[in-house]
Motif scaffolding. Sequence first.
Motif, mmCIF file in Angstrom:
data_model
loop_
_atom_site.group_PDB
_atom_site.id
_atom_site.type_symbol
_atom_site.label_atom_id
_atom_site.label_comp_id
_atom_site.label_asym_id
_atom_site.label_seq_id
_atom_site.Cartn_x
_atom_site.Cartn_y
_atom_site.Cartn_z
ATOM 1 N N LEU A 13 11.536 80.957 34.218
ATOM 2 C CA LEU A 13 12.047 79.963 33.275
ATOM 3 C C LEU A 13 12.809 78.862 34.017
ATOM 4 O O LEU A 13 12.609 77.672 33.766
ATOM 5 C CB LEU A 13 12.961 80.651 32.262
ATOM 6 C CG LEU A 13 13.222 79.958 30.950
ATOM 7 C CD1 LEU A 13 11.918 79.590 30.262
ATOM 8 C CD2 LEU A 13 14.055 80.851 30.055
ATOM 9 N N MET A 14 13.632 79.255 34.984
ATOM 10 C CA MET A 14 14.393 78.280 35.771
ATOM 11 C C MET A 14 13.453 77.430 36.632
ATOM 12 O O MET A 14 13.653 76.222 36.772
ATOM 13 C CB MET A 14 15.435 78.998 36.634
ATOM 14 C CG MET A 14 16.584 79.567 35.815
ATOM 15 S SD MET A 14 17.735 80.579 36.764
ATOM 16 C CE MET A 14 18.299 79.438 38.005
ATOM 17 N N THR A 15 12.435 78.060 37.183
ATOM 18 C CA THR A 15 11.458 77.332 37.989
ATOM 19 C C THR A 15 10.717 76.311 37.136
ATOM 20 O O THR A 15 10.527 75.163 37.553
ATOM 21 C CB THR A 15 10.452 78.309 38.638
ATOM 22 O OG1 THR A 15 11.172 79.235 39.452
ATOM 23 C CG2 THR A 15 9.427 77.587 39.477
ATOM 24 N N LEU A 16 10.329 76.706 35.945
ATOM 25 C CA LEU A 16 9.632 75.793 35.040
ATOM 26 C C LEU A 16 10.521 74.613 34.663
ATOM 27 O O LEU A 16 10.065 73.470 34.609
ATOM 28 C CB LEU A 16 9.167 76.530 33.783
ATOM 29 C CG LEU A 16 8.005 77.505 33.976
ATOM 30 C CD1 LEU A 16 7.775 78.320 32.715
ATOM 31 C CD2 LEU A 16 6.739 76.778 34.380
ATOM 32 N N GLN A 17 11.792 74.877 34.421
ATOM 33 C CA GLN A 17 12.724 73.794 34.093
ATOM 34 C C GLN A 17 12.863 72.829 35.276
ATOM 35 O O GLN A 17 12.939 71.612 35.096
ATOM 36 C CB GLN A 17 14.086 74.360 33.695
ATOM 37 C CG GLN A 17 14.063 75.037 32.343
ATOM 38 C CD GLN A 17 15.353 75.789 32.039
ATOM 39 O OE1 GLN A 17 16.038 76.268 32.950
ATOM 40 N NE2 GLN A 17 15.666 75.902 30.763
ATOM 41 N N HIS A 18 12.884 73.383 36.481
ATOM 42 C CA HIS A 18 12.961 72.557 37.684
ATOM 43 C C HIS A 18 11.718 71.662 37.798
ATOM 44 O O HIS A 18 11.820 70.468 38.074
ATOM 45 C CB HIS A 18 13.117 73.451 38.917
ATOM 46 C CG HIS A 18 13.130 72.702 40.207
ATOM 47 N ND1 HIS A 18 14.207 71.956 40.621
ATOM 48 C CD2 HIS A 18 12.168 72.555 41.167
ATOM 49 C CE1 HIS A 18 13.916 71.387 41.790
ATOM 50 N NE2 HIS A 18 12.691 71.744 42.143
ATOM 51 N N TYR A 19 10.532 72.259 37.593
ATOM 52 C CA TYR A 19 9.291 71.485 37.637
ATOM 53 C C TYR A 19 9.302 70.383 36.580
ATOM 54 O O TYR A 19 8.885 69.254 36.838
ATOM 55 C CB TYR A 19 8.068 72.373 37.423
ATOM 56 C CG TYR A 19 7.668 73.202 38.613
ATOM 57 C CD1 TYR A 19 7.766 72.719 39.907
ATOM 58 C CD2 TYR A 19 7.172 74.487 38.440
ATOM 59 C CE1 TYR A 19 7.391 73.481 40.998
ATOM 60 C CE2 TYR A 19 6.789 75.266 39.524
ATOM 61 C CZ TYR A 19 6.900 74.759 40.797
ATOM 62 O OH TYR A 19 6.525 75.515 41.871
ATOM 63 N N LEU A 20 9.768 70.731 35.390
ATOM 64 C CA LEU A 20 9.807 69.761 34.303
ATOM 65 C C LEU A 20 10.694 68.572 34.669
ATOM 66 O O LEU A 20 10.327 67.420 34.432
ATOM 67 C CB LEU A 20 10.316 70.431 33.019
ATOM 68 C CG LEU A 20 10.182 69.626 31.740
ATOM 69 C CD1 LEU A 20 8.720 69.288 31.469
ATOM 70 C CD2 LEU A 20 10.759 70.415 30.568
ATOM 71 N N LYS A 21 11.833 68.851 35.293
ATOM 72 C CA LYS A 21 12.738 67.782 35.717
ATOM 73 C C LYS A 21 12.065 66.907 36.780
ATOM 74 O O LYS A 21 12.125 65.669 36.709
ATOM 75 C CB LYS A 21 14.037 68.383 36.262
ATOM 76 C CG LYS A 21 15.055 67.356 36.685
ATOM 77 C CD LYS A 21 16.312 68.018 37.202
ATOM 78 C CE LYS A 21 17.296 66.981 37.718
ATOM 79 N NZ LYS A 21 18.483 67.583 38.304
ATOM 80 N N GLU A 22 11.429 67.533 37.760
ATOM 81 C CA GLU A 22 10.737 66.772 38.811
ATOM 82 C C GLU A 22 9.600 65.931 38.239
ATOM 83 O O GLU A 22 9.430 64.775 38.613
ATOM 84 C CB GLU A 22 10.193 67.717 39.886
ATOM 85 C CG GLU A 22 11.250 68.221 40.833
ATOM 86 C CD GLU A 22 10.668 69.018 41.998
ATOM 87 O OE1 GLU A 22 9.442 68.995 42.213
ATOM 88 O OE2 GLU A 22 11.471 69.665 42.686
ATOM 89 N N TYR A 23 8.831 66.503 37.331
ATOM 90 C CA TYR A 23 7.739 65.765 36.712
ATOM 91 C C TYR A 23 8.288 64.588 35.913
ATOM 92 O O TYR A 23 7.682 63.509 35.883
ATOM 93 C CB TYR A 23 6.898 66.664 35.809
ATOM 94 C CG TYR A 23 5.967 67.611 36.540
ATOM 95 C CD1 TYR A 23 5.899 67.652 37.926
ATOM 96 C CD2 TYR A 23 5.144 68.471 35.842
ATOM 97 C CE1 TYR A 23 5.050 68.530 38.591
ATOM 98 C CE2 TYR A 23 4.280 69.349 36.494
ATOM 99 C CZ TYR A 23 4.244 69.363 37.861
ATOM 100 O OH TYR A 23 3.394 70.221 38.509
ATOM 101 N N GLY A 24 9.425 64.778 35.261
ATOM 102 C CA GLY A 24 10.051 63.692 34.515
ATOM 103 C C GLY A 24 10.433 62.545 35.438
ATOM 104 O O GLY A 24 10.244 61.367 35.107
ATOM 105 N N GLN A 25 10.957 62.882 36.612
ATOM 106 C CA GLN A 25 11.309 61.849 37.589
ATOM 107 C C GLN A 25 10.060 61.131 38.093
ATOM 108 O O GLN A 25 10.058 59.907 38.255
ATOM 109 C CB GLN A 25 12.092 62.463 38.753
ATOM 110 C CG GLN A 25 13.475 62.941 38.356
ATOM 111 C CD GLN A 25 14.155 63.788 39.431
ATOM 112 O OE1 GLN A 25 13.515 64.244 40.377
ATOM 113 N NE2 GLN A 25 15.448 64.013 39.271
#
Length: 149
Positions: A13-25
């Motif tokens: 879940l934390m990894t997915l949130q990290h990916y989501l943040k990076e993709y947003g950037q």
Amino acid sequence: MDNTMQPIDQRELMTLQHYLKEYGQQAEIFMSQLELLENGRMEAHAAIEALEAMLTSEDNTVLLQIGGGASVRAKVLEPEKVLLAIGAEVVVERSNSDAIEFLKERIIEMEASQKKVAETLDRLRSQMNEINQRIESGYQQSMAEQEAE
């Protein structure tokens, strides 16, 4: 994604949130690129209009922007000759018609680049949606497990 997802643990879940943040950037960067390309395209269209108008002007007078929102009326001595920036701080003299053709080609290149960037942005947004769905599923699963306890 279907609803038969495998259980999700806290680390995933934390990894997915990290990916989501990076993709947003990354999405923000692509949107900035689209904006730059659109501004360049509009600027090239405006330049073409100005070059065409310069040839039809009887007294060769044009409005020349000098910066800071200020413009002056200027008389173009040689409306058939244009100084054209072709890249890497290289400026060449071209005929008015050659400059217009060059700008039209540049517009076509920018439109092709816009299309590629937009397609990439769409794929990125699709991946972001999938990650969001997976995160939401994980939260729902977590809530259900907590209620079961």
